[in-house]
Design an enzyme around this catalytic site. Structure first.
Site, mmCIF file in Angstrom:
data_model
loop_
_atom_site.group_PDB
_atom_site.id
_atom_site.type_symbol
_atom_site.label_atom_id
_atom_site.label_comp_id
_atom_site.label_asym_id
_atom_site.label_seq_id
_atom_site.Cartn_x
_atom_site.Cartn_y
_atom_site.Cartn_z
ATOM 1 N N ARG A 67 -26.850 27.935 24.943
ATOM 2 C CA ARG A 67 -27.684 28.619 23.961
ATOM 3 C C ARG A 67 -29.159 28.472 24.310
ATOM 4 N NH1 ARG A 67 -27.481 27.306 17.563
ATOM 5 N NH2 ARG A 67 -29.007 25.714 18.086
ATOM 6 N N ARG A 93 -26.639 36.087 16.199
ATOM 7 C CA ARG A 93 -26.688 34.774 16.856
ATOM 8 C C ARG A 93 -27.560 33.850 16.014
ATOM 9 N NH1 ARG A 93 -22.679 34.533 20.014
ATOM 10 N NH2 ARG A 93 -23.570 32.668 20.978
ATOM 11 N N ILE A 94 -27.133 32.605 15.923
ATOM 12 C CA ILE A 94 -27.972 31.610 15.247
ATOM 13 C C ILE A 94 -29.053 31.174 16.230
ATOM 14 C CG2 ILE A 94 -28.009 29.263 14.310
ATOM 15 C CD1 ILE A 94 -25.134 29.794 13.332
ATOM 16 N N ASN A 109 -35.534 37.952 8.353
ATOM 17 C CA ASN A 109 -34.117 38.268 8.491
ATOM 18 C C ASN A 109 -33.653 38.959 7.222
ATOM 19 O OD1 ASN A 109 -31.439 38.172 9.589
ATOM 20 N ND2 ASN A 109 -30.984 36.433 8.242
ATOM 21 N N HIS A 111 -30.198 39.317 5.019
ATOM 22 C CA HIS A 111 -28.897 38.658 4.897
ATOM 23 C C HIS A 111 -28.129 39.291 3.734
ATOM 24 C CE1 HIS A 111 -25.931 35.506 5.341
ATOM 25 N NE2 HIS A 111 -25.927 35.400 4.026
ATOM 26 N N SER A 138 -30.736 39.831 0.666
ATOM 27 C CA SER A 138 -32.006 39.096 0.596
ATOM 28 C C SER A 138 -32.770 39.292 1.894
ATOM 29 C CB SER A 138 -31.737 37.590 0.448
ATOM 30 O OG SER A 138 -30.872 37.299 -0.625
ATOM 31 N N ASP A 147 -30.147 30.725 7.241
ATOM 32 C CA ASP A 147 -30.266 31.570 6.040
ATOM 33 C C ASP A 147 -30.930 30.811 4.885
ATOM 34 O OD1 ASP A 147 -28.958 33.677 7.396
ATOM 35 O OD2 ASP A 147 -27.004 32.855 6.865
#
Ligand code: GAR
Length: 226
Positions: A67, A93-94, A109, A111, A138, A147
């Protein structure tokens, strides 16, 4: 801000990207999408970007041993465009701490849940399983916590009898296309910041996320004014 340079990260169909493209084209967002980057080579969102004349790039996470290696390249590709704003729009992807730190305060972001409820994946299914009567989406600043960054704006939709995951997702998605351009507009106008772990709009900290359609008309008119 002279010109608000926006880089959008996607992984999929890109309907939120399309909403941002349309809002830039109409002048609602005072900025320019300077690049769209996907970690998925054939994401349909790439076609949307190309149709709008926006340069696209692919950084396929599967091509990297870790990663960290993937994100080092991703960061370098993003930074090359000198963005004022980085918008995650269905980017699945985180992101690790180095990437989050590099863009802290300018990375948003969207979500598909009423955060802090249902962080992570399969939000619609989980909302149905939990028997929620209300669900939504959100827009938040990205921080180290998945998140978990300060939420700026939410849209609520009812969960209706007989809803399945797809129907509920579609109802939420339609509202996502309203709230993401609006928050992006505020950020590009220089009216929205993240400070002390909170979102600030027009010089005031948001004690709670703003709610689409739930503000007094006068306050709302001020927020969307040109
Ligand atoms: C949207 O519902 C977005 O909120 C969600 O993926 C969908 C992408 O749709 N994002 C996440 O779940 C992020 N964890 P789109 O590609 O049509 O914009």
């Amino acid at each position: 801000m002279a010109e608000c340079r926006i880089v959008v990260l996607i992984s999929g169909g890109g309907t939120n990207l399309q909403a941002l493209i349309d809002a830039v084209a109409s002048g609602f967002i005072p900025g320019r999408i300077v690049a769209v980057i996907s970690n998925v080579p054939h994401a349909y969102g790439l076609e949307r970007a190309q149709r709008a004349g926006i340069p696209v790039e692919v950084v396929d996470h599967r091509m990297y041993p870790s990663r960290r290696a993937f994100e080092a390249v991703l960061r370098e590709r993003i930074e090359r465009h000198r963005p004022d704003v980085v918008a995650l729009a269905g980017f699945m992807r985180i992101l690790g701490p180095e990437t989050v730190a590099a863009f802290q305060g300018r990375m948003l972001n969207i979500h598909p849940s009423l955060l802090p409820k249902f962080r992570g994946l399969h939000t619609h299914r989980r909302a149905l399983e939990a028997g929620e009567v209300e669900h939504g989406a959100s827009v938040h600043f990205v921080t180290d916590e998945l998140d978990g960054g300060p939420v700026v704006l939410q849209a609520r939709v009812p969960v209706r009898p007989g809803d399945d995951e797809q129907r509920l997702a579609a109802r939420v998605l339609e509202r996502e296309h309203v709230i993401y351009p609006l928050v992006m507009r505020w950020l590009c106008q220089g009216r929205l910041q993240m400070r002390d772990g909170r979102a600030w709009l027009d010089g005031e900290p948001l004690e709670q996320p703003l709610q689409l359609d739930q503000l007094p008309a006068a306050q709302w008119a001020a927020l969307v004014r040109h």
